[in-house]
Scaffold this motif. Structure first.
Motif, PDB file in Angstrom:
ATOM      1  N   TRP A  81       0.373   4.917  25.763  1.00  0.00           N
ATOM      2  CA  TRP A  81       0.794   5.577  24.527  1.00  0.00           C
ATOM      3  C   TRP A  81      -0.320   5.538  23.482  1.00  0.00           C
ATOM      4  O   TRP A  81      -0.531   6.478  22.732  1.00  0.00           O
ATOM      5  CB  TRP A  81       2.068   4.887  24.040  1.00  0.00           C
ATOM      6  CG  TRP A  81       2.499   5.256  22.676  1.00  0.00           C
ATOM      7  CD1 TRP A  81       2.522   4.455  21.576  1.00  0.00           C
ATOM      8  CD2 TRP A  81       2.987   6.536  22.240  1.00  0.00           C
ATOM      9  NE1 TRP A  81       2.973   5.148  20.495  1.00  0.00           N
ATOM     10  CE2 TRP A  81       3.264   6.427  20.871  1.00  0.00           C
ATOM     11  CE3 TRP A  81       3.187   7.762  22.866  1.00  0.00           C
ATOM     12  CZ2 TRP A  81       3.746   7.488  20.118  1.00  0.00           C
ATOM     13  CZ3 TRP A  81       3.666   8.825  22.105  1.00  0.00           C
ATOM     14  CH2 TRP A  81       3.941   8.692  20.761  1.00  0.00           C
ATOM     15  N   GLU A  82      -1.105   4.469  23.474  1.00  0.00           N
ATOM     16  CA  GLU A  82      -2.162   4.324  22.470  1.00  0.00           C
ATOM     17  C   GLU A  82      -3.218   5.409  22.586  1.00  0.00           C
ATOM     18  O   GLU A  82      -3.883   5.739  21.613  1.00  0.00           O
ATOM     19  CB  GLU A  82      -2.849   2.959  22.599  1.00  0.00           C
ATOM     20  CG  GLU A  82      -2.009   1.781  22.145  1.00  0.00           C
ATOM     21  CD  GLU A  82      -0.964   1.388  23.168  1.00  0.00           C
ATOM     22  OE1 GLU A  82      -0.935   1.981  24.266  1.00  0.00           O
ATOM     23  OE2 GLU A  82      -0.164   0.492  22.864  1.00  0.00           O
ATOM     24  N   VAL A  83      -3.367   5.954  23.810  1.00  0.00           N
ATOM     25  CA  VAL A  83      -4.394   6.974  24.001  1.00  0.00           C
ATOM     26  C   VAL A  83      -4.002   8.275  23.301  1.00  0.00           C
ATOM     27  O   VAL A  83      -4.838   9.064  22.915  1.00  0.00           O
ATOM     28  CB  VAL A  83      -4.628   7.211  25.511  1.00  0.00           C
ATOM     29  CG1 VAL A  83      -5.566   8.375  25.743  1.00  0.00           C
ATOM     30  CG2 VAL A  83      -5.185   5.961  26.151  1.00  0.00           C
ATOM     31  N   THR A  84      -2.699   8.466  23.111  1.00  0.00           N
ATOM     32  CA  THR A  84      -2.241   9.723  22.534  1.00  0.00           C
ATOM     33  C   THR A  84      -1.893   9.605  21.046  1.00  0.00           C
ATOM     34  O   THR A  84      -1.481  10.597  20.445  1.00  0.00           O
ATOM     35  CB  THR A  84      -0.995  10.231  23.284  1.00  0.00           C
ATOM     36  OG1 THR A  84       0.020   9.235  23.186  1.00  0.00           O
ATOM     37  CG2 THR A  84      -1.296  10.497  24.736  1.00  0.00           C
ATOM     38  N   ILE A  85      -2.055   8.418  20.464  1.00  0.00           N
ATOM     39  CA  ILE A  85      -1.562   8.282  19.077  1.00  0.00           C
ATOM     40  C   ILE A  85      -2.305   9.153  18.081  1.00  0.00           C
ATOM     41  O   ILE A  85      -1.679   9.655  17.147  1.00  0.00           O
ATOM     42  CB  ILE A  85      -1.574   6.832  18.525  1.00  0.00           C
ATOM     43  CG1 ILE A  85      -2.854   6.138  18.859  1.00  0.00           C
ATOM     44  CG2 ILE A  85      -0.346   6.062  18.934  1.00  0.00           C
ATOM     45  CD1 ILE A  85      -3.063   4.898  18.030  1.00  0.00           C
TER      46      ILE A  85
END
Lengths: 319, 279
Positions: free
Chosen positions: B123-127
């Motif tokens: 998820w952090e890659v898309t924040i």
């Protein structure tokens, strides 16, 4: 697997095509409706994934080649500049190294703790239910509450930990402000906070082991330790391996505890990867370089997943 | 239950329970400290050397935390968010899982593989893009912004699909013969039967929603929209002097998750172990 059970029945041979197109048309209609219905059922999930996973994933890649203004609009094409500057910056390598160190500090210890608790609970007769609940309690913890709690425990002059150390004659530790201690402190708190998950999984795995094998080894006179190391551990290795991969991934994605306890400091000693993405994008407003860092994170995750599949593939052959 | 033959020996029994108690102290210690602190008067809490136990059950600190901090609002926000995400995720996952198990449509294998592959995207890659999207829609500081991005999950689809595959197929056949369409079959046969799996997923999703940190931190800015996890962390920096108040706040925030854990441990454990089998 979902065999032909639900396939529309083949056309009855008795109604040839030439005579009437209707049965075939009806079947085709039915098949089309089925097709449509399938997509209709998938649509809500698919919409969310497209908007909030696939599209942003692609946009992250795109942004990582751009320079942006503070509002996130693309200002200029940067090519590989974001990446090459990242590779040259010592902060990036520091952050990667900190992440690896943090992983090494938390994952093996977390697995060992989970394995120890699970084995003991399994061996206990009376009271095992109580202990099972106790060791599962961390599942309810959040990074927000757990970090605040430990921040207070870690307080250098008034905190409980330094008080307890003082009682046994150990000099107080600057848990969060000493660059050589901070990462260890964050790791200790992380092990505590995450200890529920490995415990629950390992307990289930241990309970699923074949008791006959254990009993027969004991009858053969193997000691408890021998049984544990030469029989139990190998049988638990798939679960341990799964846990190792999942824990490494989650260690690579840690953010909250660092943001609350140390803000990446002191002197960059707790500057884990996701924290540096956050700082780059949402403190310095460099969405381009932030995205480049995010892509690095994604590549690392992909690598870990690939390793998982490779090793698991071997396992299957091995057995 | 089936205590080990080995451990019946008193010395072994002693070391077994001794280690269990030590480990339990490590796990529960900080929480017991929290519990003791939240029943202390401000004077007791501020004492040094620190007191281990409160002299009585003083509830003023907890009351004070509720009154002086908008903590009640934070709790309501987090409840709304976690329940909405839970309902949506169970629903979207059930629909998709139903399609993968019961509906024959071309490309279903491809879509399933695609769904599963989303589990690899952290998820952090898309924040960053998600933040920009939500901002451009004017969803910052709103419930939509907090909820909609989490309305579906591949893990949920996977978990429910596994469960649906185990349901007896005769039920489906019978329903079809009765002329029952997919929607009716879904609502009146599959959903009622999926209770246990849905419960596992629901507890898991609720806890995750309640405990979210990074996303609410990024997109909420007003006290009116703050979730508990962010609110409580803000408290820390604003009121560093009054530990007592902060700890009372932390205790209040922990209560709902602990209650849910006590009630839902079984389905939660079932969900976690089912998720792990995927390997």
């Amino acid at each position: 697997m979902d065999s032909s059970l639900y396939k529309d029945k083949p056309e009855p041979v008795l109604s040839p095509v030439s005579e009437a197109g209707t049965p075939i048309a009806a079947a085709r209609l039915r098949r089309m409706r089925e097709q449509l219905l399938g997509y209709l059922f998938l649509a809500p999930s698919l919409a969310v994934f497209t908007l909030f996973l696939f599209y942003p994933m692609a946009r992250s890649v795109y942004l990582s080649f751009q320079l942006t203004d503070p509002r996130g609009r693309v200002a200029a094409y940067a090519g590989w500049d974001n990446y090459s500057r990242m590779m040259e910056s010592s902060a990036f390598w520091n952050s990667l190294w900190i992440t690896v160190k943090f992983t090494l500090l938390t994952v093996p210890a977390g697995l060992a703790l989970g394995l120890l608790c699970a084995s003991l609970v399994h061996a206990a007769g009376r009271g095992s239910k109580l202990f099972r609940f106790v060791f599962s309690v961390p599942l309810a913890l959040s990074v927000g509450t757990a970090s605040i709690l430990w921040m207070i425990l870690y307080h250098p002059t008034l905190g409980m930990l330094n008080y307890l150390l003082g009682q046994v004659g150990i000099a107080p530790i600057q848990w969060l402000t000493d660059p050589s201690a901070a990462l260890g402190s964050v790791s200790l708190m992380t092990i505590w906070m995450n200890s529920g998950f490995p415990f629950v999984l390992l307990l289930a795995a241990i309970q699923g082991l074949d008791n006959d094998v254990m009993d027969s080894s004991r009858i053969d006179g193997a000691s408890m330790w021998r049984t544990f190391f030469s029989i139990k551990l190998p049988l638990l290795s798939p679960t341990l391996f799964f846990l190792a991969v999942v824990s490494i991934m989650s260690a690579f994605q840690s953010f909250g505890q660092v943001n609350i306890l140390t803000r990446g400091g002191p002197a960059g000693s707790t500057d884990v990867l996701v924290y540096s993405i956050y700082r780059e994008a949402f403190v310095n407003y460099q969405f381009g370089t932030g995205s480049a860092l995010a892509i690095v994170l994604f590549a690392l995750m992909l690598l870990l997943t690939a390793v998982q599949f490779l090793v698991l593939g071997k396992k299957v052959h091995y057995q | 239950m089936r205590g080990y033959g080995h451990s019946r020996h008193p010395v072994r029994l002693f070391s077994l329970y001794g280690s269990l108690i030590l480990l339990a102290l490590f796990v529960l210690g900080p929480l017991l400290y929290l519990l003791a602190q939240s029943f202390m008067t401000p004077a007791e809490a501020g004492q040094y050397p620190p007191k281990l136990l409160p002299s009585g059950l003083y509830t003023g600190g907890l009351k004070n935390a509720i009154e002086t901090v908008p903590i009640f609002g934070f709790i309501v926000n987090s409840f709304v968010l976690a329940i909405a995400i839970m309902v949506l995720q169970v629903l979207t996952a059930a629909l998709a899982a139903y399609a993968f198990v019961y509906i024959r449509f071309s490309g279903s294998r491809f879509w399933f593989a695609l769904f599963i592959s989303t589990m690899m995207i952290p998820w952090e890659v898309t924040i960053i893009p998600n933040y920009l999207t939500v901002k451009s829609w004017g969803w910052l500081d709103s419930f939509q912004g907090l909820i909609v991005p989490f309305a579906a999950s591949a893990f949920g689809v996977f978990l429910l699909r596994q469960f649906f595959l185990q349901l007896p197929r005769e039920l489906f056949e019978a329903a079809r013969i009765d002329g029952c369409g997919h929607f009716r079959h879904f609502v009146s046969v599959v959903l009622p039967l999926s209770g246990p799996a849905a419960a596992s997923l629901a507890v898991y999703v609720f806890l995750n929603g309640w405990n979210q940190y990074l996303w609410p931190l990024l997109i909420t800015s007003s006290d009116a929209m703050r979730t508990v996890q962010i609110g409580i962390a803000m408290l820390q920096f604003e009121e560093l002097t009054s530990w007592n108040l902060v700890l009372c706040g932390v205790a209040l925030v922990l209560v709902p998750s602990l209650v849910l854990l006590a009630l839902g441990l079984k389905p939660l454990v079932r969900g976690i172990t089912a998720g792990a089998v995927k390997g």
